[in-house]
Write a protein that holds these residues in place. Sequence first.
Motif, PDB file in Angstrom:
ATOM      1  N   LEU A   8       0.844  -1.180   0.000  1.00  0.00           N
ATOM      2  CA  LEU A   8       0.000   0.000   0.000  1.00  0.00           C
ATOM      3  C   LEU A   8       0.881   1.231   0.000  1.00  0.00           C
ATOM      4  CD1 LEU A   8      -2.764  -1.052   2.486  1.00  0.00           C
ATOM      5  CD2 LEU A   8      -2.859  -0.922   0.018  1.00  0.00           C
ATOM      6  N   ALA A   9       2.044   1.137  -0.432  1.00  0.00           N
ATOM      7  CA  ALA A   9       3.065   2.179  -0.534  1.00  0.00           C
ATOM      8  C   ALA A   9       4.129   2.014  -1.555  1.00  0.00           C
ATOM      9  CB  ALA A   9       3.905   2.194   0.710  1.00  0.00           C
ATOM     10  N   VAL A  10       3.113   0.855   0.208  1.00  0.00           N
ATOM     11  CA  VAL A  10       2.776  -0.314   0.641  1.00  0.00           C
ATOM     12  C   VAL A  10       2.208   0.490   1.332  1.00  0.00           C
ATOM     13  CG1 VAL A  10       3.404  -2.702   1.098  1.00  0.00           C
ATOM     14  CG2 VAL A  10       2.621  -1.461   2.816  1.00  0.00           C
ATOM     15  N   GLY A  16       8.751   7.766  -4.865  1.00  0.00           N
ATOM     16  CA  GLY A  16       7.643   7.996  -5.233  1.00  0.00           C
ATOM     17  C   GLY A  16       7.251   8.394  -6.512  1.00  0.00           C
ATOM     18  N   CYS A  17       6.478   7.562  -6.763  1.00  0.00           N
ATOM     19  CA  CYS A  17       5.816   7.907  -7.999  1.00  0.00           C
ATOM     20  C   CYS A  17       4.639   8.795  -7.711  1.00  0.00           C
ATOM     21  CB  CYS A  17       5.370   6.631  -8.661  1.00  0.00           C
ATOM     22  SG  CYS A  17       4.871   6.829 -10.341  1.00  0.00           S
ATOM     23  N   SER A  18       4.172   8.879  -6.455  1.00  0.00           N
ATOM     24  CA  SER A  18       3.110   9.797  -6.102  1.00  0.00           C
ATOM     25  C   SER A  18       3.658  11.200  -6.231  1.00  0.00           C
ATOM     26  CB  SER A  18       2.659   9.572  -4.657  1.00  0.00           C
ATOM     27  OG  SER A  18       1.967   8.392  -4.538  1.00  0.00           O
ATOM     28  N   SER A  19       3.080  11.975  -7.127  1.00  0.00           N
ATOM     29  CA  SER A  19       3.548  13.331  -7.287  1.00  0.00           C
ATOM     30  C   SER A  19       2.385  14.271  -7.191  1.00  0.00           C
ATOM     31  CB  SER A  19       4.249  13.505  -8.635  1.00  0.00           C
ATOM     32  OG  SER A  19       3.360  13.247  -9.684  1.00  0.00           O
ATOM     33  N   ALA A  20       2.637  15.456  -6.655  1.00  0.00           N
ATOM     34  CA  ALA A  20       1.578  16.440  -6.536  1.00  0.00           C
ATOM     35  C   ALA A  20       2.192  17.815  -6.628  1.00  0.00           C
ATOM     36  CB  ALA A  20       0.832  16.264  -5.201  1.00  0.00           C
ATOM     37  N   VAL A 127       3.292   4.071  -5.682  1.00  0.00           N
ATOM     38  CA  VAL A 127       4.667   4.591  -5.709  1.00  0.00           C
ATOM     39  C   VAL A 127       5.498   3.720  -6.653  1.00  0.00           C
ATOM     40  CG1 VAL A 127       6.758   4.944  -4.339  1.00  0.00           C
ATOM     41  CG2 VAL A 127       4.527   5.475  -3.351  1.00  0.00           C
ATOM     42  N   GLY A 128       6.326   4.306  -7.467  1.00  0.00           N
ATOM     43  CA  GLY A 128       7.209   3.545  -8.344  1.00  0.00           C
ATOM     44  C   GLY A 128       6.579   3.161  -9.660  1.00  0.00           C
ATOM     45  N   CYS A 129       5.634   3.956 -10.139  1.00  0.00           N
ATOM     46  CA  CYS A 129       4.895   3.640 -11.367  1.00  0.00           C
ATOM     47  C   CYS A 129       5.676   4.038 -12.612  1.00  0.00           C
ATOM     48  CB  CYS A 129       3.562   4.380 -11.372  1.00  0.00           C
ATOM     49  SG  CYS A 129       2.539   4.111  -9.913  1.00  0.00           S
ATOM     50  N   SER A 130       5.275   3.467 -13.743  1.00  0.00           N
ATOM     51  CA  SER A 130       5.861   3.881 -15.020  1.00  0.00           C
ATOM     52  C   SER A 130       5.097   5.055 -15.607  1.00  0.00           C
ATOM     53  CB  SER A 130       5.832   2.719 -16.020  1.00  0.00           C
ATOM     54  OG  SER A 130       4.495   2.309 -16.277  1.00  0.00           O
ATOM     55  N   SER A 175     -11.455   9.485  -4.931  1.00  0.00           N
ATOM     56  CA  SER A 175     -11.342   9.801  -6.358  1.00  0.00           C
ATOM     57  C   SER A 175      -9.886  10.002  -6.767  1.00  0.00           C
ATOM     58  CB  SER A 175     -12.150  11.070  -6.676  1.00  0.00           C
ATOM     59  OG  SER A 175     -13.535  10.857  -6.461  1.00  0.00           O
ATOM     60  N   GLY A 176      -9.119  10.703  -5.908  1.00  0.00           N
ATOM     61  CA  GLY A 176      -7.706  10.910  -6.212  1.00  0.00           C
ATOM     62  C   GLY A 176      -6.916   9.616  -6.195  1.00  0.00           C
ATOM     63  N   TYR A 177      -7.235   8.744  -5.242  1.00  0.00           N
ATOM     64  CA  TYR A 177      -6.594   7.430  -5.174  1.00  0.00           C
ATOM     65  C   TYR A 177      -6.869   6.632  -6.453  1.00  0.00           C
ATOM     66  CZ  TYR A 177      -6.747   2.419  -4.129  1.00  0.00           C
ATOM     67  OH  TYR A 177      -6.651   1.049  -4.199  1.00  0.00           O
ATOM     68  N   LYS A 178      -8.141   6.575  -6.871  1.00  0.00           N
ATOM     69  CA  LYS A 178      -8.495   5.825  -8.086  1.00  0.00           C
ATOM     70  C   LYS A 178      -7.784   6.389  -9.313  1.00  0.00           C
ATOM     71  CE  LYS A 178     -13.002   5.887  -8.164  1.00  0.00           C
ATOM     72  NZ  LYS A 178     -14.362   5.557  -8.660  1.00  0.00           N
ATOM     73  N   ALA A 179      -7.734   7.715  -9.413  1.00  0.00           N
ATOM     74  CA  ALA A 179      -7.082   8.333 -10.574  1.00  0.00           C
ATOM     75  C   ALA A 179      -5.606   7.975 -10.624  1.00  0.00           C
ATOM     76  CB  ALA A 179      -7.267   9.848 -10.514  1.00  0.00           C
ATOM     77  N   ARG A 180      -4.965   7.951  -9.477  1.00  0.00           N
ATOM     78  CA  ARG A 180      -3.545   7.608  -9.436  1.00  0.00           C
ATOM     79  C   ARG A 180      -3.310   6.137  -9.734  1.00  0.00           C
ATOM     80  NH1 ARG A 180      -4.318  12.135  -6.758  1.00  0.00           N
ATOM     81  NH2 ARG A 180      -2.594  13.593  -6.365  1.00  0.00           N
ATOM     82  N   MET A 181      -4.172   5.283  -9.235  1.00  0.00           N
ATOM     83  CA  MET A 181      -4.039   3.854  -9.533  1.00  0.00           C
ATOM     84  C   MET A 181      -4.225   3.592 -11.030  1.00  0.00           C
ATOM     85  SD  MET A 181      -3.340   1.979  -6.795  1.00  0.00           S
ATOM     86  CE  MET A 181      -4.117   0.343  -6.848  1.00  0.00           C
ATOM     87  N   THR A 182      -5.181   4.300 -11.650  1.00  0.00           N
ATOM     88  CA  THR A 182      -5.426   4.129 -13.080  1.00  0.00           C
ATOM     89  C   THR A 182      -4.236   4.603 -13.899  1.00  0.00           C
ATOM     90  OG1 THR A 182      -7.818   4.388 -12.779  1.00  0.00           O
ATOM     91  CG2 THR A 182      -6.944   4.785 -14.985  1.00  0.00           C
ATOM     92  N   ALA A 183      -3.641   5.717 -13.481  1.00  0.00           N
ATOM     93  CA  ALA A 183      -2.542   6.303 -14.243  1.00  0.00           C
ATOM     94  C   ALA A 183      -1.211   5.599 -14.012  1.00  0.00           C
ATOM     95  CB  ALA A 183      -2.395   7.785 -13.883  1.00  0.00           C
ATOM     96  N   CYS A 184      -1.131   4.758 -12.995  1.00  0.00           N
ATOM     97  CA  CYS A 184       0.152   4.153 -12.625  1.00  0.00           C
ATOM     98  C   CYS A 184       0.771   3.361 -13.768  1.00  0.00           C
ATOM     99  CB  CYS A 184      -0.039   3.253 -11.401  1.00  0.00           C
ATOM    100  SG  CYS A 184       1.503   2.573 -10.745  1.00  0.00           S
ATOM    101  N   GLY A 185      -0.053   2.605 -14.486  1.00  0.00           N
ATOM    102  CA  GLY A 185       0.464   1.817 -15.593  1.00  0.00           C
ATOM    103  C   GLY A 185       0.792   0.394 -15.187  1.00  0.00           C
TER     104      GLY A 185
END
Length: 258
Positions: A8-10, A16-20, A127-130, A175-185
């Motif tokens: 979940l980051a874990v 991080g791939c989480s960027s804002a 975190v760590g997405c393409s 909504s923000g969580y879902k958008a990030r999961m979708t965009a992760c790749g």
Amino acid sequence: MRTTLAALAVLGLLVGCSSASGDNSKVAATPTFPITVGGTVPVPTITPSTAKPTDAAEPPDQPEQATAPPPAAAGPVSARNLPAADKLGSGSKTYTDPGGAEEGFLGNQTWTRKRDAHQAAFEALPVGCSGKLPSGSLPVPLHALQGAYRTGEDKAATTLLLRFADPERASAYFSGYKARMTACGSTADAQLAVQRLWADDAAVASVRRYAEAGAFVEVSVLTGSTVALLAAESADPAKQADWARSVVPALQAVIDLP
């Protein structure tokens, strides 16, 4: 159980791939200048900021401290807000995580533990997405509680509850969580790859595949002012779409109870 929360980051289950974009609402440390005596140059004294965190998409200034065993409840959120182990599948059971230096927390002799709300909400994001993740701030919850389980296959599982001030903030985070999961790749050679299994308005199931930590089925549910993230380690996660749907009612029934 740090391994799952590494998933979940874990949660997070919560890293991080989480960027804002920069959080303009954060209050910087304010220098206060003493009175100048005899023409000497004043030396600024740094006063630490006391502002509450306002953006879950940014890491907290201070990480969680493992100086004492955490409480088993987080404000009004307790074990009664987590699904019973038997609702997660045959043979599932709660697990008393002993913690330790590697896990980053001290065990409290029970299966639930309070998390720092900001830290947990941040670590729940991918975190760590393409792929390039969306920017923008996300609400910080008031409370976070984590529960540890073992599945019938003796695999690790975690449920992370994030309780917000109101349904609007919970919905914005979800909504923000879902958008990030979708965009992760889903690029296989990335640190983290995310595969969507299914999605509804208030629930979504995905597979997180970590280059070094294996694969986890993650079910996320929004109910009232609470977001729940259940992550379960799996040897064949792509075939667990039906299981992911089966646990949604168990989560919805308890996570937002007062």
